[in-house]
Design an enzyme around this catalytic site. Structure first.
Site, mmCIF file in Angstrom:
data_model
loop_
_atom_site.group_PDB
_atom_site.id
_atom_site.type_symbol
_atom_site.label_atom_id
_atom_site.label_comp_id
_atom_site.label_asym_id
_atom_site.label_seq_id
_atom_site.Cartn_x
_atom_site.Cartn_y
_atom_site.Cartn_z
ATOM 1 N N LYS A 143 -2.451 1.922 2.743
ATOM 2 C CA LYS A 143 -2.565 3.201 1.625
ATOM 3 C C LYS A 143 -1.278 3.503 1.248
ATOM 4 C CE LYS A 143 -7.318 3.933 2.358
ATOM 5 N NZ LYS A 143 -8.463 4.900 2.933
ATOM 6 N N GLN A 185 -9.244 10.257 5.925
ATOM 7 C CA GLN A 185 -9.950 9.035 6.591
ATOM 8 C C GLN A 185 -10.918 9.306 7.300
ATOM 9 O OE1 GLN A 185 -8.688 6.229 5.253
ATOM 10 N NE2 GLN A 185 -10.099 4.981 6.546
ATOM 11 N N ASP A 203 -11.016 9.938 -3.450
ATOM 12 C CA ASP A 203 -11.968 8.897 -3.101
ATOM 13 C C ASP A 203 -13.442 9.128 -3.828
ATOM 14 O OD1 ASP A 203 -11.271 7.525 -0.821
ATOM 15 O OD2 ASP A 203 -11.367 8.943 0.623
HETATM 16 N N1 GUN Z 1 -13.283 4.664 5.699
HETATM 17 C C1 GUN Z 1 -13.496 3.421 5.206
HETATM 18 N N2 GUN Z 1 -13.424 3.440 3.918
HETATM 19 C C2 GUN Z 1 -12.701 4.691 3.458
HETATM 20 C C3 GUN Z 1 -12.272 4.916 2.106
HETATM 21 O O1 GUN Z 1 -12.645 4.325 1.213
HETATM 22 N N3 GUN Z 1 -12.026 6.298 2.267
HETATM 23 C C4 GUN Z 1 -11.872 7.267 3.218
HETATM 24 N N4 GUN Z 1 -11.313 8.490 3.117
HETATM 25 N N5 GUN Z 1 -12.234 6.797 4.403
HETATM 26 C C5 GUN Z 1 -12.639 5.537 4.619
#
Ligand code: GUN
Length: 282
Positions: free
Chosen positions: A51, A95, A118
Site C-alpha cells: 500500500k 490494518q 476502507d
Molecule cells: N486486512 C485484509 N484486507 C484488508 C483491507 O482491505 N483493509 C484493512 N484495513 N485490513 C485488511
C-alpha cells in the site's frame, strides 16, 4: 481470457498520478494516507508495504503508525483520534486483523467518516446497503472495475460470491446486486458448493481456501474472479482459491493469483484516498 489486474492497476495508477499532480497545483498539497499497523503479523506487514509503495507511485504521501501488539485499545483509539483531527491526513486505514484484546468494531467505528478509505465504518456500510453514495471497500471496487474494463455486464446475470466477510464477500455481493445481477452468497456451511457455483455466470471466490474451486465446479464460459491469497501447502508458492490451471480453459475470463485482484485492491485504496481528499475540499 486472463484478467490482468496488475496491468489495469498500473494503467489506473498512471492516471491517478496525473490527478495528484493537478491536486498539488490546485491546493499546494497532495493527499496523505495514514496506515496504522498493530503488532507484527507478517501478512499485514507485507500488505502494508504494498500500500505504501503504491502511494509513492501515484504521489500520495503516506504516514505509517506502528504500535506494539501489547498496545491497549484506548491507546489505539487515541492514535486514531489524533489522525482524525490532523488536517494533513486525508485517509485513515487500520490494518486488520487486530489482536484479540482489541474490539475491531469499536476501532473501525472510531475512524472519522470522511477519512474512512476502507469503507468499513458502519455508516458507510449502511449507505452501501441502502443504495446511497458511499465509500466502497477496495476489493469489491477493484473487482467491479475489472469487470467493467473487460466489458463484462453483470445486469441480469447469475452471480455467486463464495465468502461472507465484511471486507470482501458482503460488499461484493451488494455491489453485484447494485449492478442488477441475481446474487447468491455461499460460505463454509453451504452444502454441495459445486451445485451453487456451477450456476454462476460470474463467480467471485473469497473463501481463503487454496484449491477450493476446481474445473468441475464452474460453468463453461463463466467469469471467475479469485480473491484468495494462500500459500500452496506443497510448493509454498502464492496461490488463490481457484485451481487456475484447471479452470483457465473452461472459464471465459479468469483472474490469476498473483497479479489479479490484489493489485486492484491496492489501486482502489489510492482511488479512495484521492476521493477523500477531494470531498474534504469541496
Ligand atoms: N486486512 C485484509 N484486507 C484488508 C483491507 O482491505 N483493509 C484493512 N484495513 N485490513 C485488511
Amino acid at each position: 481470457m486472463i484478467i490482468d489486474g496488475k496491468e489495469l492497476a498500473a494503467r489506473l495508477k498512471s492516471g491517478m498520478a496525473r490527478r495528484v499532480a493537478q491536486l498539488r497545483e490546485l491546493y499546494g498539497r497532495v493527499p496523505m494516507l495514514a496506515v496504522v499497523l498493530v503488532g507484527e503479523n507478517p501478512a499485514s506487514r507485507s500488505y502494508i508495504r504494498g500500500k505504501i509503495k503504491a502511494a509513492g507511485e501515484v504521489g500520495i504521501e503516506s504516514l505509517l503508525v506502528e504500535l506494539p501488539v501489547t498496545v491497549s485499545e484506548s491507546e489505539l483509539l487515541a492514535n486514531i483520534e489524533r489522525l482524525n483531527a490532523d488536517e494533513r491526513v486525508d485517509g485513515v486505514l487500520v490494518q486488520l486483523p487486530l489482536p484479540d484484546h482489541i474490539c475491531e468494531n469499536r476501532v473501525i467505528a472510531s475512524i472519522a467518516l470522511e477519512k474512512d478509505v476502507d469503507g468499513f465504518h458502519p455508516l458507510n456500510v449502511a449507505r452501501l446497503w441502502r443504495g446511497e453514495e458511499c465509500m466502497l471497500p477496495c476489493t469489491p471496487k477493484g473487482i467491479m472495475r475489472m469487470l467493467a474494463d473487460n466489458n463484462i455486464e453483470a445486469d441480469g446475470k447469475r452471480a455467486v460470491v463464495v465468502g461472507r466477510s465484511n471486507i470482501v464477500g458482503l460488499p461484493m455481493a451488494k455491489s453485484l446486486l447494485n449492478a442488477n445481477a441475481t446474487v447468491t452468497i455461499a460460505h463454509s456451511h453451504t452444502k454441495n458448493l459445486g451445485d451453487i457455483t456451477r450456476e454462476a455466470d460470474i463467480l467471485v471466490v473469497a473463501a481463503g481456501c487454496a484449491h477450493l474451486i476446481g474445473a468441475d465446479m464452474i460453468k463453461e464460459g463463466a467469469v471467475v474472479i479469485d480473491v484468495g491469497i494462500n500459500h500452496d501447502a506443497v510448493t509454498g508458492k502464492l496461490c488463490g482459491d481457484v485451481d487456475f490451471e484447471a479452470c483457465r480453459n473452461r472459464a471465459s475470463y479468469i483472474s490469476p493469483v498473483p497479479g489479479g485482484v490484489g493489485p486492484m485492491t491496492i489501486c482502489m485504496l489510492m482511488d479512495n484516498t484521492i476521493e477523500c481528499f477531494e470531498r474534504r475540499r469541496k
